[in-house]
Write a protein that holds these residues in place. Structure first.
Motif, PDB file in Angstrom:
ATOM      1  N   MET A  58       0.851  -1.176   0.036  1.00 28.47           N
ATOM      2  CA  MET A  58      -0.058   0.037   0.070  1.00 28.47           C
ATOM      3  C   MET A  58       0.992   1.125  -0.063  1.00 28.47           C
ATOM      4  O   MET A  58       1.983   1.181   0.845  1.00 28.47           O
ATOM      5  N   VAL A  59       0.426   2.268  -0.771  1.00 31.54           N
ATOM      6  CA  VAL A  59       0.955   3.307  -0.672  1.00 31.54           C
ATOM      7  C   VAL A  59       0.194   4.700  -0.268  1.00 31.54           C
ATOM      8  O   VAL A  59      -0.861   4.972  -0.914  1.00 31.54           O
ATOM      9  N   MET A  60       0.633   5.537   0.753  1.00 34.42           N
ATOM     10  CA  MET A  60      -0.202   6.412   1.304  1.00 34.42           C
ATOM     11  C   MET A  60      -0.014   7.695   0.401  1.00 34.42           C
ATOM     12  O   MET A  60       0.927   7.983  -0.459  1.00 34.42           O
ATOM     13  N   PHE A 119      11.809  -0.038   1.049  1.00 34.78           N
ATOM     14  CA  PHE A 119      10.443   0.570   1.050  1.00 34.78           C
ATOM     15  C   PHE A 119      10.001   1.886   0.637  1.00 34.78           C
ATOM     16  O   PHE A 119      10.873   2.910   1.149  1.00 34.78           O
ATOM     17  N   PRO A 120       8.875   2.313   0.144  1.00 36.64           N
ATOM     18  CA  PRO A 120       8.806   3.642   0.031  1.00 36.64           C
ATOM     19  C   PRO A 120       8.330   4.300   1.430  1.00 36.64           C
ATOM     20  O   PRO A 120       7.929   3.416   2.267  1.00 36.64           O
ATOM     21  N   ILE A 121       8.742   5.545   1.657  1.00 36.10           N
ATOM     22  CA  ILE A 121       7.981   6.220   2.891  1.00 36.10           C
ATOM     23  C   ILE A 121       6.814   6.704   2.668  1.00 36.10           C
ATOM     24  O   ILE A 121       6.507   7.029   1.664  1.00 36.10           O
ATOM     25  N   GLY A 122       6.087   6.184   3.454  1.00 35.15           N
ATOM     26  CA  GLY A 122       4.404   6.289   3.223  1.00 35.15           C
ATOM     27  C   GLY A 122       4.049   4.993   2.664  1.00 35.15           C
ATOM     28  O   GLY A 122       3.125   4.812   1.836  1.00 35.15           O
ATOM     29  N   GLY A 123       4.538   3.866   3.116  1.00 33.82           N
ATOM     30  CA  GLY A 123       4.435   2.645   2.611  1.00 33.82           C
ATOM     31  C   GLY A 123       3.739   1.631   3.841  1.00 33.82           C
ATOM     32  O   GLY A 123       4.254   1.687   5.099  1.00 33.82           O
ATOM     33  N   HIS A 167       1.675  -9.035  10.649  1.00 33.71           N
ATOM     34  CA  HIS A 167       2.714  -8.033  11.156  1.00 33.71           C
ATOM     35  C   HIS A 167       2.660  -6.895  10.302  1.00 33.71           C
ATOM     36  O   HIS A 167       2.983  -7.005   9.102  1.00 33.71           O
ATOM     37  N   VAL A 168       2.044  -5.616  10.894  1.00 29.33           N
ATOM     38  CA  VAL A 168       1.867  -4.532   9.846  1.00 29.33           C
ATOM     39  C   VAL A 168       2.971  -3.563   9.759  1.00 29.33           C
ATOM     40  O   VAL A 168       3.220  -3.265  10.800  1.00 29.33           O
ATOM     41  N   HIS A 169       3.871  -3.640   8.761  1.00 24.40           N
ATOM     42  CA  HIS A 169       4.794  -2.731   8.515  1.00 24.40           C
ATOM     43  C   HIS A 169       4.167  -1.210   8.188  1.00 24.40           C
ATOM     44  O   HIS A 169       3.467  -1.117   7.221  1.00 24.40           O
ATOM     45  N   ARG A 170       4.521  -0.128   9.108  1.00 28.23           N
ATOM     46  CA  ARG A 170       4.143   1.057   8.577  1.00 28.23           C
ATOM     47  C   ARG A 170       5.309   1.963   8.647  1.00 28.23           C
ATOM     48  O   ARG A 170       6.022   2.105   9.860  1.00 28.23           O
ATOM     49  N   LYS A 171       5.853   2.268   7.290  1.00 30.47           N
ATOM     50  CA  LYS A 171       7.101   3.418   7.361  1.00 30.47           C
ATOM     51  C   LYS A 171       6.612   4.556   6.791  1.00 30.47           C
ATOM     52  O   LYS A 171       6.179   4.750   5.710  1.00 30.47           O
ATOM     53  N   GLY A 172       6.775   5.444   7.601  1.00 31.71           N
ATOM     54  CA  GLY A 172       6.238   6.862   7.357  1.00 31.71           C
ATOM     55  C   GLY A 172       4.734   6.805   7.254  1.00 31.71           C
ATOM     56  O   GLY A 172       3.988   7.257   6.138  1.00 31.71           O
ATOM     57  N   ALA A 173       4.019   6.110   7.934  1.00 33.64           N
ATOM     58  CA  ALA A 173       2.625   5.839   7.870  1.00 33.64           C
ATOM     59  C   ALA A 173       2.067   5.763   9.594  1.00 33.64           C
ATOM     60  O   ALA A 173       3.169   5.174  10.100  1.00 33.64           O
ATOM     61  N   THR A 174       1.046   6.044   9.652  1.00 38.55           N
ATOM     62  CA  THR A 174       0.586   6.097  10.990  1.00 38.55           C
ATOM     63  C   THR A 174      -0.399   5.035  11.286  1.00 38.55           C
ATOM     64  O   THR A 174      -1.277   4.729  10.070  1.00 38.55           O
ATOM     65  N   ARG A 175      -0.750   4.580  12.291  1.00 39.60           N
ATOM     66  CA  ARG A 175      -2.037   3.603  12.460  1.00 39.60           C
ATOM     67  C   ARG A 175      -2.963   4.584  12.626  1.00 39.60           C
ATOM     68  O   ARG A 175      -2.986   5.927  13.156  1.00 39.60           O
ATOM     69  N   ALA A 176      -4.315   4.326  12.077  1.00 40.68           N
ATOM     70  CA  ALA A 176      -5.446   4.952  11.893  1.00 40.68           C
ATOM     71  C   ALA A 176      -6.593   4.206  12.643  1.00 40.68           C
ATOM     72  O   ALA A 176      -7.659   4.078  11.739  1.00 40.68           O
ATOM     73  N   PHE A 177      -6.688   3.716  13.596  1.00 39.71           N
ATOM     74  CA  PHE A 177      -7.772   2.686  14.109  1.00 39.71           C
ATOM     75  C   PHE A 177      -9.101   3.562  14.116  1.00 39.71           C
ATOM     76  O   PHE A 177      -9.269   4.727  14.528  1.00 39.71           O
ATOM     77  N   GLY A 178     -10.116   3.019  13.422  1.00 39.43           N
ATOM     78  CA  GLY A 178     -11.420   3.685  13.467  1.00 39.43           C
ATOM     79  C   GLY A 178     -12.308   3.685  14.650  1.00 39.43           C
ATOM     80  O   GLY A 178     -11.739   3.084  15.869  1.00 39.43           O
ATOM     81  N   PRO A 179     -13.429   4.346  14.673  1.00 38.76           N
ATOM     82  CA  PRO A 179     -14.348   4.136  15.847  1.00 38.76           C
ATOM     83  C   PRO A 179     -14.474   2.928  16.363  1.00 38.76           C
ATOM     84  O   PRO A 179     -14.592   2.038  15.511  1.00 38.76           O
ATOM     85  N   GLY A 180     -14.452   2.903  17.646  1.00 38.09           N
ATOM     86  CA  GLY A 180     -14.778   1.094  18.164  1.00 38.09           C
ATOM     87  C   GLY A 180     -13.844   0.138  18.395  1.00 38.09           C
ATOM     88  O   GLY A 180     -13.915  -0.726  18.864  1.00 38.09           O
TER      89      GLY A 180
END
Ligand code: 5GP
Ligand code: MN
Ligand code: MN
Length: 474
Positions: free
Chosen positions: A59-61, A70-74, A341-354
């Motif tokens: 995924m690409v943010m 990896f891209p930053i934002g990946g 195992h979720v890699h977030r490189k230059g990306a943040t968690r964004a847990f939704g409501p609930g």
């Protein structure tokens, strides 16, 4: 050859899977943002899609740009039961680099009346720049405890409050840290770095809230128009960097042994269930704790400065979000629960409501997603609204670079730029005048366009916008 993007919606594109990719790429971008994604970034995302055990898509943010491997934002999630890997370049060298934002309890007039004094006091008291030591020396014993305890360790030693931890991801410390897998060299590099900002893109910034877009979420986060915020962006300093430096060649050397064909050496990785994979994960989690403790101690130092300048300031945490991590999380994929195992490189968690892992204050609205713009443009606080199916609950972490550091240095004159910012009412202090041009607002993408893409793609929604007043740059 050119990489083909197929439109899925106003803000989503797909790069179809083709050998040796195992999954497609999902690109989150409007037309305006798509124009900022160069072929190097997209090629890197395709390379990530070839790694063993990757689930759904690479995924690409919207803020993405090319990085190391990896891209930053990946964002990429791997299933250990399907041979999934952990990739040091997919976490990034500045392990758990991140941003925390606090509300200061001050008014715009408070800051405008003492702008220079506050800027000077922050610059004097917040250690910044390459190789600058901190005021809080560690011993080898306290360092080990810090690597297991993170911000919780810092609070136990007087550098903050329980409320700070309640407003930090993971409650302030990462479980599963294994300091014994962090090299002596990495530990040595951090011995005098606790409570230091570092250099370059790291910052401590005083901001003014100009807009609220979602009153309910803003109330849950405790933000209102004209609030003065403090944002702290930094990571695990030399320790995280050394962990990456130590593990990358070890992973690269073992690629044949693991039977992994690497599209390029920078993507060196190890199966999650291998000894090397487990060692890296343990060390990386210690690196996450290091960054959490560092931001906690910087918060303590900032509180001291604000108390010195104002009798009525009270720095209250909104949230602390890391954006260079790999975290073990449960996600629903095609209707089935899987531990990934979720890699977030230059990306943040964004847990939704609930989301069950969210603290009470934001459980009903989604987690705060902190998005920096630049030292001359707005920053945003968003609320997560995404799920597993879309982006493994992830969103962008900034505007993202649009210009390389070298190009910025060649085309932008640092001193002139600071003069322009000063006329706009933005006071900058930096320890490194020679590289400040690299951080020019023009060197970053248009934050408004990036956030529009984030919102249109359904990753996170806007809650508040804030503009910079004072920025201490590393
Ligand atoms: P990174 O962690 O990838 O180095 O940077 C995160 C994001 O922070 C960048 O993409 C950029 O949009 C943003 N940023 C960089 N410098 C500054 C700054 O001085 N102030 C603010 N508010 N944001 C910045
Ligand atoms: Mn960062
Ligand atoms: Mn960083």
């Amino acid at each position: 050859k050119d990489i083909q993007l197929i439109r899925q919606s106003d803000a989503e594109w797909q790069i179809p899977q083709q050998s040796p990719m195992r999954v497609p790429c999902h690109v989150f971008a409007t037309d305006a943002v798509r124009a900022t994604l160069d072929s190097a970034t997209l090629r890197q995302a395709c390379n990530v899609a070839t790694l063993p055990g990757i689930v759904t898509a690479s995924m690409v943010m919207p803020d993405a740009h090319s990085g190391y491997g990896f891209p930053i934002g990946g964002v990429a999630a791997f299933d250990p039961d399907a041979g999934g890997v952990i990739c040091a370049g997919g976490v990034g060298f500045d392990i758990a680099c991140g941003v925390r934002t606090l509300v200061t309890g001050l008014t715009p007039d408070d800051v405008l009346g003492k702008r220079t004094q506050l800027a000077d006091a922050l610059f004097r008291s917040i250690p910044c720049g390459v190789g600058t030591g901190g005021a809080i020396p560690l011993t080898s014993v306290s360092l080990e405890a810090m690597l297991t305890g993170g911000a919780k360790w810092a609070v136990a030693h007087g550098y903050g409050t329980q409320a700070d931890l309640d407003h930090t991801e993971e409650g302030g410390f990462m479980r599963g840290a294994r300091p014994e897998f962090v090299s002596a060299e990495a530990k040595k590099r951090f011995m005098d770095q606790l409570g230091t900002l570092g250099s370059g893109n790291h910052y401590m910034e005083v901001q003014r809230v100009t807009d609220i877009y979602d009153a309910t979420a803003a109330q849950a986060f405790g933000i209102a128009v004209d609030d003065i915020l403090l944002s702290i962006h930094c990571g695990s300093r030399g320790l995280g960097h050394q962990i990456g430096t130590d593990f990358l060649p070890r992973m690269a050397d073992k690629a044949d042994y693991f039977g992994i064909t690497l599209p390029e050496k920078e993507l060196a990785c190890a199966p999650i269930f291998s000894d090397l994979g487990q060692e890296y994960l343990g060390a990386m989690r210690a690196g996450i704790n290091c960054a959490l403790a560092n931001r906690q101690v910087l918060t303590h130092l900032a509180r001291g400065v604000f108390a010195e300048c104002y009798s009525h300031s009270r720095l209250r945490m909104i949230y602390d979000v890391s954006h260079n991590t790999c975290k073990e999380e449960q996600h629903v994929v095609n209707g089935k629960k899987r531990l990934l195992h979720v890699h977030r490189k230059g990306a943040t968690r964004a847990f939704g409501p609930g989301h069950p892992e969210l603290p009470a204050f934001c459980r009903s609205v989604g987690q705060p997603v902190i998005v920096g713009g630049s030292m001359g443009t707005p920053s945003y606080i968003l609320a997560g609204c995404t799920d597993s199916a879309k982006s493994f609950c992830s969103a962008n972490h900034g505007a993202g670079r649009s210009m390389s550091r070298t190009t910025a240095r060649k085309t932008i004159h640092g001193k002139d730029m600071l003069a322009v910012l000063d006329r706009m009412g933005i006071t900058i202090r930096t320890s490194d005048m020679r590289s400040i041009a690299e951080e020019a607002p023009e060197a970053y993408k248009n934050i408004n366009a990036v956030v529009e893409a984030t919102e249109k793609a359904g990753l996170a929604r806007r809650v508040a916008r804030a503009v910079p007043l004072i920025c201490i740059k590393g």
